[in-house]
Design a protein around this motif. Sequence first.
Motif, PDB file in Angstrom:
ATOM      1  N   ASP A   1      -0.730  15.584   4.309  1.00 18.95           N
ATOM      2  CA  ASP A   1      -0.048  15.749   3.027  1.00 18.95           C
ATOM      3  C   ASP A   1      -0.135  17.204   2.555  1.00 18.95           C
ATOM      4  OD1 ASP A   1       1.294  14.392   0.708  1.00 18.95           O
ATOM      5  OD2 ASP A   1      -0.410  15.301  -0.335  1.00 18.95           O
ATOM      6  N   ASP A   2      -1.314  17.817   2.688  1.00 19.48           N
ATOM      7  CA  ASP A   2      -1.473  19.225   2.318  1.00 19.48           C
ATOM      8  C   ASP A   2      -0.544  20.114   3.147  1.00 19.48           C
ATOM      9  OD1 ASP A   2      -3.390  18.508   0.459  1.00 19.48           O
ATOM     10  OD2 ASP A   2      -5.091  19.012   1.759  1.00 19.48           O
ATOM     11  N   GLU A   3      -0.439  19.828   4.453  1.00 19.25           N
ATOM     12  CA  GLU A   3       0.415  20.617   5.346  1.00 19.25           C
ATOM     13  C   GLU A   3       1.895  20.457   4.972  1.00 19.25           C
ATOM     14  OE1 GLU A   3       1.485  20.801  10.095  1.00 19.25           O
ATOM     15  OE2 GLU A   3      -0.510  20.117   9.504  1.00 19.25           O
ATOM     16  N   LEU A   4       2.309  19.236   4.678  1.00 19.10           N
ATOM     17  CA  LEU A   4       3.705  18.996   4.303  1.00 19.10           C
ATOM     18  C   LEU A   4       4.036  19.663   2.965  1.00 19.10           C
ATOM     19  CD1 LEU A   4       4.061  15.243   5.386  1.00 19.10           C
ATOM     20  CD2 LEU A   4       5.111  17.247   6.471  1.00 19.10           C
ATOM     21  N   GLN A   5       3.097  19.647   2.035  1.00 19.31           N
ATOM     22  CA  GLN A   5       3.306  20.320   0.746  1.00 19.31           C
ATOM     23  C   GLN A   5       3.454  21.824   0.957  1.00 19.31           C
ATOM     24  OE1 GLN A   5       3.552  18.945  -2.400  1.00 19.31           O
ATOM     25  NE2 GLN A   5       3.373  16.877  -1.580  1.00 19.31           N
ATOM     26  N   ALA A   6       2.646  22.399   1.843  1.00 14.36           N
ATOM     27  CA  ALA A   6       2.719  23.832   2.134  1.00 14.36           C
ATOM     28  C   ALA A   6       4.064  24.202   2.765  1.00 14.36           C
ATOM     29  CB  ALA A   6       1.570  24.243   3.051  1.00 14.36           C
ATOM     30  N   LEU A   7       4.640  23.297   3.529  1.00 14.34           N
ATOM     31  CA  LEU A   7       5.948  23.543   4.137  1.00 14.34           C
ATOM     32  C   LEU A   7       7.080  23.429   3.108  1.00 14.34           C
ATOM     33  CD1 LEU A   7       5.525  21.629   7.525  1.00 14.34           C
ATOM     34  CD2 LEU A   7       5.714  24.100   7.199  1.00 14.34           C
ATOM     35  N   GLY A   8       6.803  22.835   1.962  1.00 16.33           N
ATOM     36  CA  GLY A   8       7.802  22.730   0.908  1.00 16.33           C
ATOM     37  C   GLY A   8       8.367  21.348   0.698  1.00 16.33           C
ATOM     38  N   PHE A   9       7.902  20.373   1.449  1.00 10.51           N
ATOM     39  CA  PHE A   9       8.394  19.005   1.261  1.00 10.51           C
ATOM     40  C   PHE A   9       7.835  18.437  -0.041  1.00 10.51           C
ATOM     41  CE2 PHE A   9       8.759  19.446   5.909  1.00 10.51           C
ATOM     42  CZ  PHE A   9      10.094  19.105   6.065  1.00 10.51           C
ATOM     43  N   LYS A  10       8.747  17.922  -0.864  1.00  5.36           N
ATOM     44  CA  LYS A  10       8.351  17.407  -2.177  1.00  5.36           C
ATOM     45  C   LYS A  10       8.141  15.896  -2.153  1.00  5.36           C
ATOM     46  CE  LYS A  10       9.144  21.370  -4.353  1.00  5.36           C
ATOM     47  NZ  LYS A  10       8.609  22.337  -3.439  1.00  5.36           N
ATOM     48  N   LYS A  11       8.882  15.198  -1.290  1.00  3.52           N
ATOM     49  CA  LYS A  11       8.830  13.734  -1.250  1.00  3.52           C
ATOM     50  C   LYS A  11       8.246  13.299   0.085  1.00  3.52           C
ATOM     51  CE  LYS A  11      13.060  13.534  -3.936  1.00  3.52           C
ATOM     52  NZ  LYS A  11      14.477  13.181  -3.900  1.00  3.52           N
ATOM     53  N   VAL A  12       7.070  12.697   0.026  1.00  5.79           N
ATOM     54  CA  VAL A  12       6.442  12.168   1.239  1.00  5.79           C
ATOM     55  C   VAL A  12       6.154  10.694   0.977  1.00  5.79           C
ATOM     56  CG1 VAL A  12       4.533  12.372   2.859  1.00  5.79           C
ATOM     57  CG2 VAL A  12       5.421  14.421   1.715  1.00  5.79           C
ATOM     58  N   VAL A  13       6.640   9.837   1.864  1.00  9.82           N
ATOM     59  CA  VAL A  13       6.453   8.393   1.727  1.00  9.82           C
ATOM     60  C   VAL A  13       5.470   7.950   2.801  1.00  9.82           C
ATOM     61  CG1 VAL A  13       7.599   6.138   1.813  1.00  9.82           C
ATOM     62  CG2 VAL A  13       8.795   8.127   0.869  1.00  9.82           C
ATOM     63  N   TYR A  14       4.424   7.207   2.386  1.00  7.77           N
ATOM     64  CA  TYR A  14       3.416   6.710   3.321  1.00  7.77           C
ATOM     65  C   TYR A  14       3.596   5.213   3.491  1.00  7.77           C
ATOM     66  CZ  TYR A  14       1.351  11.275   2.935  1.00  7.77           C
ATOM     67  OH  TYR A  14       1.158  12.618   2.996  1.00  7.77           O
ATOM     68  N   ASN A  15       3.876   4.797   4.751  1.00  5.67           N
ATOM     69  CA  ASN A  15       4.039   3.383   5.085  1.00  5.67           C
ATOM     70  C   ASN A  15       2.815   2.930   5.869  1.00  5.67           C
ATOM     71  OD1 ASN A  15       6.516   2.937   3.926  1.00  5.67           O
ATOM     72  ND2 ASN A  15       7.659   3.481   5.775  1.00  5.67           N
ATOM     73  N   SER A  16       2.220   1.860   5.390  1.00  3.92           N
ATOM     74  CA  SER A  16       1.055   1.302   6.071  1.00  3.92           C
ATOM     75  C   SER A  16       1.522   0.386   7.194  1.00  3.92           C
ATOM     76  CB  SER A  16       0.207   0.515   5.060  1.00  3.92           C
ATOM     77  OG  SER A  16      -0.724  -0.284   5.735  1.00  3.92           O
ATOM     78  N   ASP A  17       0.887   0.510   8.379  1.00  6.76           N
ATOM     79  CA  ASP A  17       1.228  -0.351   9.515  1.00  6.76           C
ATOM     80  C   ASP A  17       0.798  -1.791   9.247  1.00  6.76           C
ATOM     81  OD1 ASP A  17       2.257   1.832  10.805  1.00  6.76           O
ATOM     82  OD2 ASP A  17       0.482   2.208  12.027  1.00  6.76           O
TER      83      ASP A  17
END
Length: 133
Positions: free
Chosen positions: A82-98
Amino acid sequence: MKKTVLAMALSCLALAGCAGTPSAAPAVTETMTATVTATATVTATPAPAPVVAQAPATPVPAPATTAIIPANVAGMNAEALDDELQALGFKKVVYNSDTGKTVLLLSNWTVTGIDNPGMEQATSKAVVVHVTK
């Protein structure tokens, strides 16, 4: 006796002053009033506006409109990804549990995969991350 002579002398002087001797004419005072008119022309100029020193503007980098989704994420901690994706500029990250559970605390989850790994995507679009406990 001296007192009597003195009293008589004073009486005579007092009577002499009242005897009606012609007195001097009163002094005549003449008063003149002079009026002086002065005209002044004044041109007012507005005070200059105060000069406020401004710090030079620091250029702000334009936010990236696209970024590449990381590819080798399997086994990572979800919070680190999540920290890495935020640093890349992604604002929306959806987490799906298996397992179908709700993902609340990212540090308790491990990443099993990500949609579109290695692809360039607009940072305004959602990134879907698959996680397990």
